[in-house]
Design an enzyme around this catalytic site. Structure first.
Site, PDB file in Angstrom:
ATOM      1  CG  ASP A  93     -79.996-113.457 -87.305  1.00 18.43           C
ATOM      2  OD1 ASP A  93     -79.831-114.209 -88.277  1.00 18.43           O
ATOM      3  OD2 ASP A  93     -79.165-112.604 -86.967  1.00 18.43           O
ATOM      4  CG  ASN A 161     -74.099-102.834 -84.039  1.00 20.22           C
ATOM      5  OD1 ASN A 161     -73.751-103.982 -84.337  1.00 20.22           O
ATOM      6  ND2 ASN A 161     -75.372-102.497 -83.885  1.00 20.22           N
ATOM      7  CG  HIS A 163     -75.163-107.037 -84.744  1.00 17.77           C
ATOM      8  ND1 HIS A 163     -76.032-106.176 -85.381  1.00 17.77           N
ATOM      9  CD2 HIS A 163     -74.645-107.821 -85.726  1.00 17.77           C
ATOM     10  CE1 HIS A 163     -76.037-106.445 -86.681  1.00 17.77           C
ATOM     11  NE2 HIS A 163     -75.206-107.421 -86.914  1.00 17.77           N
ATOM     12  CD  GLU A 168     -78.588-104.616 -83.403  1.00 15.35           C
ATOM     13  OE1 GLU A 168     -77.340-104.657 -83.416  1.00 15.35           O
ATOM     14  OE2 GLU A 168     -79.262-104.256 -84.389  1.00 15.35           O
TER      15      GLU A 168
HETATM   16  C1  F6R Z   1     -76.840-112.750 -89.822  1.00 14.48           C
HETATM   17  C2  F6R Z   1     -76.422-112.201 -88.529  1.00 14.48           C
HETATM   18  C3  F6R Z   1     -75.644-110.921 -88.409  1.00 14.48           C
HETATM   19  C4  F6R Z   1     -74.500-110.773 -89.409  1.00 14.48           C
HETATM   20  C5  F6R Z   1     -73.821-109.411 -89.251  1.00 14.48           C
HETATM   21  C6  F6R Z   1     -72.775-109.173 -90.339  1.00 14.48           C
HETATM   22  O1  F6R Z   1     -77.500-113.961 -89.674  1.00 14.48           O
HETATM   23  O2  F6R Z   1     -76.742-112.790 -87.563  1.00 14.48           O
HETATM   24  O3  F6R Z   1     -75.144-110.844 -87.106  1.00 14.48           O
HETATM   25  O4  F6R Z   1     -73.580-111.798 -89.222  1.00 14.48           O
HETATM   26  O5  F6R Z   1     -74.765-108.407 -89.324  1.00 14.48           O
HETATM   27  O6  F6R Z   1     -73.374-109.078 -91.585  1.00 14.48           O
HETATM   28  P1  F6R Z   1     -72.518-109.032 -92.940  1.00 14.48           P
HETATM   29  O7  F6R Z   1     -71.855-110.331 -93.042  1.00 14.48           O
HETATM   30  O8  F6R Z   1     -73.540-108.840 -94.044  1.00 14.48           O
HETATM   31  O9  F6R Z   1     -71.589-107.906 -92.817  1.00 14.48           O
END
Ligand code: F6R
Length: 516
Positions: A93, A161, A163, A168
């Site tokens: 992403d 959440n 995701h 999401e």
């Molecule tokens: C990042 C991504 C997100 C993260 C998630 C957790 O490329 O796709 O899904 O893996 O938001 O983020 P952290 O590791 O910062 O808690």
């Protein structure tokens, strides 16, 4: 109740258990102590994939969770000869609206933490563009590109959440690469990285749930108590678009690596942590070896180096300096019609021939325990110091202390006692196995995989010990052991329920590694 009925009863109960826990068994859950261990484990899985397939396609995530994994990969890429030249990567992403070199863009993150630190080719790196004229067209192109280069290993993190990527809550199972609005909780969670909340992006491009599920293997990492609720829903909750990570339950080869805090709300910790919970095996082969190390091989008899680790040594010699120390004069071995002195000479000639084949140096470091039992242990220990100063090893390859052959066990004990007495630190010990004693399966944590070509070289090195091959089937037996390991290790140590075992190699030399 008759015993028959009893048996039937317990069988039925077992059946029932299998049914209700099937969902859990599909996901391979690994719970470990710390974030550091989690990062090492993930890096190891990543690098093993690369060792087995140099042109692997990786799906990559950003965020705080995989930072430790990237750091560990970069560190190991310096110590070993991992080659990223044929690797292709797709990131999950990117925020919409940020320039590539904005310090919070995912492209910037990847460049800083990973891509500039390894020899990956820029043309093989794919990250969704945060700024593009035609988003719809761009997303379709990204999706098509992934489909043309199927992902071998997808790394994921999880949002609080639930995701994955920026899928999401509400993201459907069949979603593909697209632009999305970030949920308020995600905007808030990510605002910590921006000067103020109003700067935090509200939209992103993300690959879809269905895109993620097409990966052949998935490794999800989660660390910290703030992930524990989402982790529980992902693993023990219903399949549900409200927790997009729960869709991973449908994947046949998904591994979830959790630290204790992230796993704290799981009901079923025992079932889930059984598989591969112990030490991770690092895979080495002709392409992937340590580099720039001084390696000391402890060979109790003249032929043990070749028999136990001939293929490993032949490959390691290309990038490292190898010294084989033979620990005994070897005159107990029956060689007909030769005097003791002639036997020693013969064995030395053979060892020299082996060392030329394996491209290593040989030192005859005969210790008195061979002749007089342990009577001269102190003296033997003192003399090891000379060998030590001469070689100054970073890695020692040696038999185990519990090796069933007394000369092997004493050779190992002598070296280990010396290390302890001299308080030597910062070296690696690679315990090998051989024909007289094999490792416990669960202890194996380092393997060297090889093919027929290297086998032929190993056999030639063993064959140099003609006085021994004349009396013992050393070549056939060591080949059988190497084949046995190659056959059994993949299924016993690498397989998630339902998944296909990786093809390691035709032959394997197995080690137990310990760091001092
Ligand atoms: C990042 C991504 C997100 C993260 C998630 C957790 O490329 O796709 O899904 O893996 O938001 O983020 P952290 O590791 O910062 O808690």
């Amino acid at each position: 109740m008759s015993s028959n009925q009893d048996g039937f009863d317990s069988l039925a109960r077992q059946d029932y258990n299998i049914k209700i826990s099937l969902k859990l068994i599909f996901m391979n859950i690994i719970i470990i102590n710390s974030y550091r261990e989690l990062s090492e484990k993930a890096a190891n899985i990543f690098l093993n994939q690369l060792a087995l397939k140099p042109n692997s396609v990786f799906g990559l995530a950003t965020g705080s969770t995989p930072l430790g994994m990237y750091a560990e990969i970069v560190k190991r890429a310096r110590e070993y000869t991992y080659d990223f030249a044929r690797v292709i990567t797709f990131n999950l992403d990117e925020y919409i609206g940020l320039d590539d070199n904005h310090s919070q863009s995912y492209r910037y993150f990847m460049q800083q933490n990973f891509f500039t630190q390894v020899n990956i080719r820029p043309k093989n790196i794919f990250i969704p563009a945060g700024k593009t004229k035609n988003l719809t067209k761009y997303c379709a192109w990204y999706e098509r590109h992934i489909n043309q280069n199927p992902i071998d290993l997808q790394i994921l993190g999880i949002g609080q959440n639930g995701h994955i990527g920026f899928n999401e809550p509400g993201s459907a199972l069949d979603s593909i690469t697209r632009a999305v609005n970030l949920s308020p909780s995600t905007i808030e969670a990510n605002a910590r990285f921006f000067n103020n909340q109003s700067e935090a992006p509200r939209q992103a491009v993300t690959v879809g749930v269905s895109t993620i599920l097409k990966a052949k293997k998935i490794v999800m990492l989660a660390s910290g108590r703030n992930k524990s609720k989402a982790v529980r829903q992902m693993i023990e909750g219903k399949l549900n678009a409200n927790c997009p990570a729960s869709w991973l339950q449908l994947h046949p080869d998904a591994t979830v690596v959790l630290d204790k805090a992230a796993a704290s709300l799981l009901k079923n910790k025992t079932i889930s942590s059984v598989k591969n919970g112990g030490s991770e095996i690092q895979i080495l082969n002709e392409r992937v070896t340590p580099r720039g190390k001084r390696i000391l091989v402890v060979s109790p008899h003249h032929d043990d180096s070749a028999v136990s680790s001939g293929a490993t040594l032949a490959a390691l010699a290309a990038n490292n300096k190898i010294t084989i120390a033979v620990m005994s004069a070897g005159f107990h071995a029956a060689i007909d019609a030769l005097s003791r002195a002639q036997k020693i000479k013969t064995r030395e000639r053979e060892a020299l021939a082996e060392s030329r084949i394996l491209n290593s140096k040989i030192i005859f470091n005969y210790r008195q325990f061979y002749e007089h039992g342990q009577k001269f242990w102190r003296q033997d220990l003192r003399q090891l110091d000379k060998l030590w100063r001469r070689v100054k090893p970073d890695i020692i390859i040696l038999p185990e202390r519990r090796d069933e052959h007394p000369t092997h066990a004493l050779s190992a004990a002598l070296v280990l006692d010396y290390l302890k007495q001299a308080k030597i630190k910062n070296i690696e010990l690679w315990f090998y196995e051989g024909l007289w004693s094999q490792h416990f399966l669960e202890n194996i944590n380092l393997i060297f995989g090889f093919d027929k070509k290297l086998l032929a070289l190993k056999n030639k090195a063993i064959g140099a010990h003609r006085s021994q091959t004349a009396r013992l089937p050393l070549i056939g037996a060591s080949q059988a052991l190497a084949q046995f390991r190659a056959l059994t290790l993949p299924e016993q140590r690498f397989v998630t329920f339902g998944a296909r075992p990786p093809r390691l190699a035709d032959f394997v030399e197995a080690y137990y590694r310990e760091k001092l």
